[in-house]
Design a protein around this motif. Structure first.
Motif, PDB file in Angstrom:
ATOM      1  N   PRO A 114       0.563  -1.223   0.013  1.00 57.71           N
ATOM      2  CA  PRO A 114       0.055   0.009  -0.125  1.00 57.71           C
ATOM      3  C   PRO A 114       0.747   1.154  -0.067  1.00 57.71           C
ATOM      4  CG  PRO A 114      -1.008  -1.647   1.570  1.00 57.71           C
ATOM      5  CD  PRO A 114       0.254  -2.127   0.978  1.00 57.71           C
ATOM      6  N   ASP A 115       2.003   1.309   0.690  1.00 58.14           N
ATOM      7  CA  ASP A 115       2.912   2.526   0.942  1.00 58.14           C
ATOM      8  C   ASP A 115       3.241   2.650  -0.726  1.00 58.14           C
ATOM      9  OD1 ASP A 115       4.565   4.498   1.669  1.00 58.14           O
ATOM     10  OD2 ASP A 115       5.914   3.079   2.301  1.00 58.14           O
ATOM     11  N   PHE A 116       3.680   1.621  -1.348  1.00 54.43           N
ATOM     12  CA  PHE A 116       4.314   1.800  -2.741  1.00 54.43           C
ATOM     13  C   PHE A 116       3.446   2.231  -3.550  1.00 54.43           C
ATOM     14  CE2 PHE A 116       5.395  -0.116  -7.031  1.00 54.43           C
ATOM     15  CZ  PHE A 116       6.621   0.659  -7.050  1.00 54.43           C
ATOM     16  N   LEU A 117       2.083   1.662  -3.540  1.00 53.64           N
ATOM     17  CA  LEU A 117       0.912   1.976  -4.402  1.00 53.64           C
ATOM     18  C   LEU A 117       0.593   3.399  -4.358  1.00 53.64           C
ATOM     19  CD1 LEU A 117      -0.937  -1.313  -4.591  1.00 53.64           C
ATOM     20  CD2 LEU A 117       0.491  -0.295  -6.368  1.00 53.64           C
ATOM     21  N   SER A 118       0.653   3.929  -3.271  1.00 57.77           N
ATOM     22  CA  SER A 118       0.082   5.293  -2.828  1.00 57.77           C
ATOM     23  C   SER A 118       1.299   6.225  -3.254  1.00 57.77           C
ATOM     24  CB  SER A 118       0.018   5.517  -1.208  1.00 57.77           C
ATOM     25  OG  SER A 118       1.305   5.256  -0.571  1.00 57.77           O
ATOM     26  N   ARG A 119       2.443   5.856  -3.332  1.00 55.72           N
ATOM     27  CA  ARG A 119       3.506   6.676  -3.905  1.00 55.72           C
ATOM     28  C   ARG A 119       3.260   6.670  -5.590  1.00 55.72           C
ATOM     29  NH1 ARG A 119       9.102   5.173  -0.851  1.00 55.72           N
ATOM     30  NH2 ARG A 119       8.203   4.967   1.403  1.00 55.72           N
TER      31      ARG A 119
END
Length: 318
Positions: A114-119
C-alpha cells in the motif's frame, strides 16, 4: 513464408532520405558497409536493383522508386513504435508482476505494497504467492523474491539479506520432553516438517565450529507451507525449523525458545531475481528499489537484533 526484411527496408528508406550511403550510415549510427550489405540483401531478395550507383551519383531505379514510399512508411512506423515504447517504459504507469514465497509474501511483502502504490498511483501490482519455484520467464513475471541458496541460472539476482533459521519449540514442550543437546538427539523428539526444504526428509545442521550433522525428522505433522506448522508448534506438539521472519515475535515474547543455539541449518538468503536483459521499465526499477530498501533493513534480518535477545525496536520499524 519468410518475414520481410524490415531492417533492410528501413535502411533503404534512410538512404533514399539522405541521398547517400555514407550519410545514411551516419544517421543510423552503423558502418557504411552495413548499409551497403542491407541494400544488396534486398536487391538479391527482390531480384532487381534498387539504385543506379556511380562514383558521383545515386539514383533510384524503377524498382527502387516503386518501393520508396512503402519503405519510408516502414521506417516511420518503426521509429514511432520505438518512441511510444520508450515513452511507456519511462512512465510510472502499468502493471508489475511480482512472485514471492507464500508466508513471506503475506507477512512482509503485502503489508508494504500500500505504501508503494500510494506513491505511484499510476501503477498496479499482480502479486503471485507460492512456495513452488516459479518460472519467472515462462510465467511472464517482472521480478520475484526467492529465499534460497541460489544455483547458477540466466536470472539476474540481487542479494538483500540472510534469512536466519532456527530450531525452536515452546517452553512447555522443552519442559515436558527435554532439551536436545545435539542434532542426533532429535531422533527422540517430535519434529514438525516443512515439505519444501531442500532435503525435507533430512534436517541438516552446521555448528559454529564448522561441524556438520544430519538427522531424519519424525513427527505428527508435515506441511508444504510454514504457516500451517505454526499452530502445532505453538501448541507444544513438537519442534520445528522456522525462519526468523515468521517467529521473531514469539522469540521476543518468550512463546518460543531457540533449541541447539550452537547449531543452525545451512545458510540461505533473500534475493530479488529478475529475468535477464536490459533495460527494465521504470515501474519495475521503482518496485525493485522500494523492496530492496524495505527488506534489506527489516528488523528480523539483523542477526544482532531483538529476535536474538536485544531490545525490541520501536513499533514503527516493524
Amino acid at each position: 513464408m519468410k518475414l520481410p526484411d524490415f531492417e533492410a527496408w528501413a535502411v533503404f528508406a534512410k538512404v533514399v532520405e539522405t541521398g547517400s550511403f555514407g550519410r545514411a550510415a551516419a544517421d543510423l549510427g552503423i558502418a557504411k558497409g552495413t548499409v551497403s550489405k542491407a541494400v544488396t540483401r534486398l536487391e538479391a531478395r527482390i531480384g532487381a536493383r534498387l539504385f543506379h550507383r556511380t562514383s558521383r551519383k545515386l539514383a533510384l531505379t524503377e524498382a527502387g522508386a516503386s518501393a520508396r514510399d512503402a519503405a519510408a512508411r516502414i521506417l516511420a512506423e518503426g521509429e514511432a513504435a520505438e518512441a511510444l515504447a520508450q515513452d511507456a517504459a519511462a512512465q510510472m504507469r502499468g502493471r508489475v508482476r511480482l512472485a514471492a514465497p507464500m508466508s513471506f509474501g503475506v507477512l512482509h511483502v503485502a503489508p508494504r505494497l500500500p505504501d508503494f502504490l500510494s506513491r505511484h498511483p499510476g501503477l498496479s501490482i499482480d502479486l503471485h504467492l507460492s512456495d513452488d519455484l516459479v518460472d519467472l520467464v515462462g510465467g511472464g513475471f517482472d521480478l520475484g523474491l526467492r529465499i534460497a541458496a541460489l544455483t547458477a541460472s540466466s536470472l539476474r539476482a540481487r542479494r538483500l539479506c540472510t534469512v536466519h533459521r532456527s530450531l525452536v519449540a515452546t517452553p512447555a514442550y522443552l519442559a515436558r520432553c527435554g532439551r536436545p543437546a545435539h542434532p542426533h538427539d532429535l531422533s527422540d523428539h517430535a519434529c514438525l516438517g516443512y515439505a519444501y526444504l531442500p532435503t525435507p526428509d533430512r534436517w541438516r545442521f552446521v555448528a559454529s565450529d564448522g561441524r556438520e550433522a544430519a538427522v531424519v525428522p519424525n513427527g505428527p505433522l508435515r506441511a508444504n507451507n510454514a504457516d500451517a506448522l505454526a499452530p502445532a508448534l505453538r501448541a507444544g506438539l513438537g519442534l520445528a525449523v522456522q525462519p526468523d521472519f515468521m517467529i521473531w515475535e514469539d522469540l521476543r515474547d518468550g512463546r518460543l525458545e531457540r533449541v541447539l543455539p550452537d547449531w543452525s541449518p545451512p545458510r540461505i538468503d533473500l534475493h530479488l531475481v529478475t529475468p535477464p536483459g536490459d533495460p527494465r521499465p521504470a515501474r519495475v526499477t521503482a518496485l525493485i528499489g522500494f523492496l530492496a530498501k524495505a527488506l534489506s533493513n527489516a528488523p528480523w534480518s539483523d542477526p544482532g537484533g531483538y529476535a536474538r535477545g536485544a531490545a525490541a525496536p520501536p513499533a514503527s520499524a516493524v
